[in-house]
Design a protein around this motif. Structure first.
Motif, PDB file in Angstrom:
ATOM      1  N   GLU A  92      -5.578 115.584 -52.211  1.00 34.84           N
ATOM      2  CA  GLU A  92      -4.214 116.232 -51.843  1.00 34.84           C
ATOM      3  C   GLU A  92      -3.835 117.521 -52.479  1.00 34.84           C
ATOM      4  O   GLU A  92      -3.325 118.532 -51.998  1.00 34.84           O
ATOM      5  N   VAL A  93      -4.331 117.484 -53.859  1.00 29.02           N
ATOM      6  CA  VAL A  93      -4.383 118.778 -54.381  1.00 29.02           C
ATOM      7  C   VAL A  93      -5.332 120.066 -53.807  1.00 29.02           C
ATOM      8  O   VAL A  93      -4.599 121.006 -53.430  1.00 29.02           O
ATOM      9  N   VAL A  94      -6.375 119.637 -53.194  1.00 29.89           N
ATOM     10  CA  VAL A  94      -7.265 120.597 -52.596  1.00 29.89           C
ATOM     11  C   VAL A  94      -6.428 121.117 -51.269  1.00 29.89           C
ATOM     12  O   VAL A  94      -6.406 122.111 -51.046  1.00 29.89           O
ATOM     13  N   ARG A  95      -5.908 120.139 -50.418  1.00 26.88           N
ATOM     14  CA  ARG A  95      -5.320 120.356 -49.278  1.00 26.88           C
ATOM     15  C   ARG A  95      -4.230 121.222 -49.495  1.00 26.88           C
ATOM     16  O   ARG A  95      -3.908 122.076 -48.858  1.00 26.88           O
ATOM     17  N   ARG A  96      -3.496 120.983 -50.551  1.00 31.10           N
ATOM     18  CA  ARG A  96      -2.195 121.766 -50.679  1.00 31.10           C
ATOM     19  C   ARG A  96      -2.594 123.302 -51.216  1.00 31.10           C
ATOM     20  O   ARG A  96      -2.108 124.403 -51.024  1.00 31.10           O
ATOM     21  N   HIS A  97      -3.656 123.223 -52.078  1.00 29.88           N
ATOM     22  CA  HIS A  97      -4.108 124.602 -52.637  1.00 29.88           C
ATOM     23  C   HIS A  97      -4.689 125.515 -51.429  1.00 29.88           C
ATOM     24  O   HIS A  97      -4.242 126.769 -51.414  1.00 29.88           O
ATOM     25  N   THR A  98      -5.479 124.756 -50.640  1.00 30.48           N
ATOM     26  CA  THR A  98      -5.925 125.656 -49.703  1.00 30.48           C
ATOM     27  C   THR A  98      -5.048 125.874 -48.483  1.00 30.48           C
ATOM     28  O   THR A  98      -5.450 126.756 -47.502  1.00 30.48           O
ATOM     29  N   ALA A  99      -3.914 125.274 -48.287  1.00 34.52           N
ATOM     30  CA  ALA A  99      -2.928 125.535 -47.144  1.00 34.52           C
ATOM     31  C   ALA A  99      -2.034 126.507 -47.488  1.00 34.52           C
ATOM     32  O   ALA A  99      -1.393 127.014 -46.685  1.00 34.52           O
ATOM     33  N   GLU A 100      -1.863 126.657 -48.848  1.00 34.35           N
ATOM     34  CA  GLU A 100      -0.897 127.865 -49.239  1.00 34.35           C
ATOM     35  C   GLU A 100      -1.683 129.384 -49.063  1.00 34.35           C
ATOM     36  O   GLU A 100      -2.760 129.390 -49.138  1.00 34.35           O
ATOM     37  N   GLU A 101      -0.696 130.197 -48.666  1.00 36.65           N
ATOM     38  CA  GLU A 101      -1.095 131.511 -48.776  1.00 36.65           C
ATOM     39  C   GLU A 101      -0.655 132.350 -50.071  1.00 36.65           C
ATOM     40  O   GLU A 101       0.626 132.219 -50.287  1.00 36.65           O
ATOM     41  N   TRP A 102      -1.565 132.487 -50.985  1.00 40.67           N
ATOM     42  CA  TRP A 102      -1.155 132.942 -51.907  1.00 40.67           C
ATOM     43  C   TRP A 102      -0.981 134.565 -52.086  1.00 40.67           C
ATOM     44  O   TRP A 102      -1.536 135.371 -51.161  1.00 40.67           O
ATOM     45  N   THR A 103      -0.100 135.122 -52.832  1.00 39.63           N
ATOM     46  CA  THR A 103      -0.344 136.648 -53.025  1.00 39.63           C
ATOM     47  C   THR A 103      -0.467 136.914 -54.604  1.00 39.63           C
ATOM     48  O   THR A 103       0.233 136.314 -55.425  1.00 39.63           O
TER      49      THR A 103
END
Length: 193
Positions: A92-103
């Protein structure tokens, strides 16, 4: 300029980049400040100060730059610990980290190190004891930020994984891939979990 928080920094930075002020040669955001470098032959500090006061910050503006995809092997030493801190499992950490668009909000610590912010609720404390050596390419979290270590260095961030992408390379122009305003998507390319 000193500002109240990162949101104010991002709003003012976006406005100053979209509508550059005469005589300003560089705009550098940080966590709570924006530094303006001026050409004294083209303007005065008083004129710049007055122009900044008239500038309307852009609200709700995070990244407007290019999108950079960062391939990540989610095999970091702290992945399970981050899951516990966030109340979820490592997948779930990976899912959240990859689902996010970071800036990339700002850069610092070392050349090429971008402090990336996302819209999600990230609040991951630094490690109680920093490591004396974090490998180059390590993808990590600390506080509200994610980041990629551009070279081997000491560090106290929680390690999620690693990338083979060279985020800083002096032989490239520009040398840093992670620059303020750049949008970042982390892509899971396997982990062995």
């Amino acid at each position: 300029m000193e500002l109240a928080d990162l949101e104010e920094v991002l709003g003012l930075y976006a406005a100053l980049v979209e509508e550059p002020l005469p005589g300003v040669v560089d705009v550098v955001p940080a966590a709570r400040t924006v530094l303006l470098t001026v050409d004294p032959a083209a303007t005065t500090l008083e004129a710049v100060q007055a122009a900044v006061r008239r500038t309307t910050p852009r609200t709700g503006r995070r990244g407007t730059g290019e999108l950079l995809e960062v391939p990540v092997h989610y095999d970091g030493a702290d992945l399970a610990d981050v899951g516990e801190l966030l109340g979820c499992d490592p997948d779930e950490v990976v899912r959240r980290h990859t689902a996010e668009e970071w800036t990339v909000a700002f850069c610092g610590f070392s050349p090429g190190f971008g402090y990336l912010t996302g819209a999600g609720a990230w609040d991951v404390p630094r490690r109680a004891t920093p490591r004396t050596r974090v490998p180059a390419g390590s993808v990590a979290l600390a506080g509200e930020f994610s980041g990629v270590y551009p070279r081997a260095s000491p560090g106290g961030w929680q390690l999620l994984g690693h990338t083979g992408l060279a985020v800083f390379d002096l032989s490239r122009d520009p040398a840093a891939l992670l620059r303020p305003g750049t949008r970042v998507r982390f892509v899971d390319v396997g982990s062995g979990r």
